[in-house]
Design a protein around this motif. Sequence first.
Motif, PDB file in Angstrom:
ATOM      1  N   GLU A  36       0.813  -1.212   0.000  1.00 55.54           N
ATOM      2  CA  GLU A  36       0.000   0.000   0.000  1.00 55.54           C
ATOM      3  C   GLU A  36       0.845   1.259   0.000  1.00 55.54           C
ATOM      4  O   GLU A  36       0.478   2.263  -0.590  1.00 55.54           O
ATOM      5  CB  GLU A  36      -0.944   0.004   1.211  1.00 55.54           C
ATOM      6  N   GLN A  37       1.985   1.194   0.663  1.00 52.41           N
ATOM      7  CA  GLN A  37       2.768   2.430   0.753  1.00 52.41           C
ATOM      8  C   GLN A  37       3.799   2.583  -0.363  1.00 52.41           C
ATOM      9  O   GLN A  37       4.537   3.563  -0.402  1.00 52.41           O
ATOM     10  CB  GLN A  37       3.418   2.563   2.138  1.00 52.41           C
ATOM     11  N   LEU A  38       3.846   1.628  -1.297  1.00 52.74           N
ATOM     12  CA  LEU A  38       4.757   1.781  -2.439  1.00 52.74           C
ATOM     13  C   LEU A  38       4.372   3.019  -3.242  1.00 52.74           C
ATOM     14  O   LEU A  38       3.190   3.253  -3.486  1.00 52.74           O
ATOM     15  CB  LEU A  38       4.693   0.559  -3.359  1.00 52.74           C
ATOM     16  N   PRO A  39       5.363   3.814  -3.660  1.00 49.96           N
ATOM     17  CA  PRO A  39       5.048   5.058  -4.378  1.00 49.96           C
ATOM     18  C   PRO A  39       4.626   4.824  -5.829  1.00 49.96           C
ATOM     19  O   PRO A  39       4.375   5.782  -6.549  1.00 49.96           O
ATOM     20  CB  PRO A  39       6.359   5.841  -4.307  1.00 49.96           C
ATOM     21  N   PHE A  40       4.571   3.572  -6.280  1.00 48.24           N
ATOM     22  CA  PHE A  40       4.207   3.325  -7.682  1.00 48.24           C
ATOM     23  C   PHE A  40       3.498   1.979  -7.771  1.00 48.24           C
ATOM     24  O   PHE A  40       3.662   1.130  -6.897  1.00 48.24           O
ATOM     25  CB  PHE A  40       5.459   3.310  -8.567  1.00 48.24           C
TER      26      PHE A  40
ATOM     27  N   SER B 223      17.809   1.816   0.416  1.00 49.55           N
ATOM     28  CA  SER B 223      16.502   1.689  -0.237  1.00 49.55           C
ATOM     29  C   SER B 223      15.553   0.860   0.620  1.00 49.55           C
ATOM     30  O   SER B 223      14.358   1.157   0.669  1.00 49.55           O
ATOM     31  CB  SER B 223      16.587   1.179  -1.676  1.00 49.55           C
TER      32      SER B 223
ATOM     33  N   SER C 225      14.104   3.178   3.146  1.00 48.21           N
ATOM     34  CA  SER C 225      13.113   4.134   2.664  1.00 48.21           C
ATOM     35  C   SER C 225      11.816   3.430   2.250  1.00 48.21           C
ATOM     36  O   SER C 225      10.734   3.902   2.545  1.00 48.21           O
ATOM     37  CB  SER C 225      13.704   5.034   1.580  1.00 48.21           C
ATOM     38  N   PHE C 226      11.907   2.274   1.608  1.00 48.14           N
ATOM     39  CA  PHE C 226      10.687   1.560   1.203  1.00 48.14           C
ATOM     40  C   PHE C 226       9.916   1.007   2.408  1.00 48.14           C
ATOM     41  O   PHE C 226       8.707   0.859   2.367  1.00 48.14           O
ATOM     42  CB  PHE C 226      11.020   0.394   0.263  1.00 48.14           C
TER      43      PHE C 226
END
Length: 718
Positions: free
Chosen positions: A268-272, A341, A344-345
Amino acid sequence: MPGEPLTLRELAGRPVSDLQGVGPKLEEKLAMLGITTVLDLLQHYPRRYVDRTHRADIAELTVGDEATVVGEVRRVNARRTRNGKALVEVTVSDGTSMLPITFFNQAWRERQLSVGTEAAFFGKLDVYQGKRKMTNPVVDVIGRAGEGDERTGVVVPIYPQSGKAEVYTWELRKLVTQVLRRCEPRGFADPLPEGVLDARDLVDRNTAYRAVHQPSSTPEAHAARHRLKFDEFLRLQTGLVARKRAMERTEEGIAHHVDGHLVRAFREQLPFPLTGDQRDAIAEIDADLARAAPMHRLLQGDVGSGKTVVALHTLLVAVQGGYQGALMAPTEVLAEQHFLSARSFLHGLTVSGEGGASLFAERPLGIALLTNRTTAAERRELTRGLADGTIDIVVGTHALLYDTAEFRALGVAVIDEQHRFGVEQRSWLRERASQTQIPDVLVLTATPIPRTAAMLVYGDLDKSELREMPPGRTPIVTEVIGPEPLDRERAYQRLRDEVAVGHQAYVVCPLVEGSDKVQAKAVTAEFERLGHEDLATLRLGLLHGQLPSREKEAVMAEFRSGALDALVSTTVIEVGVDVPNATVMIVEDADRFGLSQLHQLRGRVGRGGAQSWCFLFADPGTDEGRERMDAMAASTDGFELAERDLEIRGAGEVFGERQSGLSDLKLGRIPRDADIVADARVVAEAILDADPTLERHRDLADEVHDLLGDQVAMLFKS
Ligand code: ADP
Ligand code: MG
């Protein structure tokens, strides 16, 4: 009296000295060719064949013709030219006419082509001072008058020669003839059932071994070679498939719950949105993870195809069930990058309680980094966290994780760019099994491997591919730039223009022969030069393997933050470095690099939405170098380039020694024989389906064992 058919193992047990005419001297010379047993001799296959029916009559040749002339040497004369070059002049007769042949700089031809030698000469007919002649033709010696070559038919096999060993092709022919004659009463055992042979139009082994050495026609030789290639690939595939099946049968893994809150929160929180290929790969991985057998999967995807997200998903499945995940990278820089990464992810994600054990407390997901820069104190804390389960995911270099880490419950290991995932790594995982449950493994590679090659090199792993690139990427413009200063200036100008609009760049320096120190010196010199000349106005950073880790990381951090315009570097930036703002890549002496390495380097740019450029500075001195440069300019598809790389360099070069079996291929070549590989795989699977421990295929089991060693033999003992 004929007995049972001969197995290859029996032939391998017979020394060549058992043969008539092989005394200590010849034995020694044969050993230099790698021939010590009768089997070696039988499998010392002709390099090519001279078909006498295709030879040209000297009398009929016209100037400019390319032809093979087969004839006997009548005269030899060796001397030196005025400027000291060796000159050997030979006159050959084929019964229709005589032909003078000249060799420059090949003094040894005098000895090789003594009077009476019969040989094939392939070359072009030209004229010199009004006389027809050949110059420096390709020579295959067939025999020598009076040397008693027993059988030279219409098609003459030419064996690989080694100048040093001095075993002549006709000597080999004689020995092979003897072997075939002696084997004839019993014949060769054929591990393939007739049904398989018929269905695939394969000749039987008796025919194959005879015809590969004594064909009566060229098509017959081809049929024989085809069968023997099939055998080579079948042995390899049987070993690989058996190994894979045995692991699935005997190793107990963890049946993970793939659907859970953590994975959902992550998605759900993935930016893409995920690409289709990413979704497919995740589905394949989930299916593996959910099963009780351990996963052994390879995720192939070009640089920038988005492997990291898939890897993180895999780790989170383990974490959400209360297990831990390890992400291993080949270098410090890459480990640090993965760590960043991941952080941040995965930011903001929480897990329940200590190592997921308690139902009450929620705590942030624990992620730790282990590299050479980790201090002793940090390391103690990390060790404690891994042991008590408060660290859920650890990112580190292969070396350190293999060396040190102890886990409370390791559930998944993701191994990045590991070309040597094998026995050692497996036993490491086995040691970290909690209650005998072996962790799941996902191997990532950004060096795409053509399907057929993967079947050989990673034949014991399942495979997922990311071929589709995430959207929003502009293709990279690739230009090969010659030594012309104006052209190079154009590239530097582009670099300066890009920096002027706020973008960044890389300049990769050539590989220098010698130590890392020498390499470091070379790149430092180039850094100084650029700083004074072409890129004098820019903020430059220097990066090479000899810098202390702390300094390396500082430079990388500066570059990432935009405080540096361009990075002058060795290939340490090759893998994984992800700075989307970088849009220009210059590679010095690009023709010194292999295709996949160049592709990796180029993948450092074009990671954002902006147009990017890759300039390959090259002045290739070889055809191969030119081919590589052309291939780079023509394609940005890693799978396509991998295929080309294989064609240009050959599998041995590309994959090195990873697969011992690969280097044992005598006739088989990939990618050329891709169809046979695939076919052999199908047959190997069918055989193992019907007979998992090769109970009823003992000869095949023995052959696989003799090829791949004890490691495989154990597999067949159910
Ligand atoms: P790889 O490890 O395969 O070289 P990365 O995982 O580093 O590639 O991904 C390259 C870049 O693309 C990263 O910046 C990543 O965040 C981004 N990315 C990954 N998947 C997607 C996607 N589905 N849509 C858009 N961008 C993506
Ligand atoms: Mg990555």
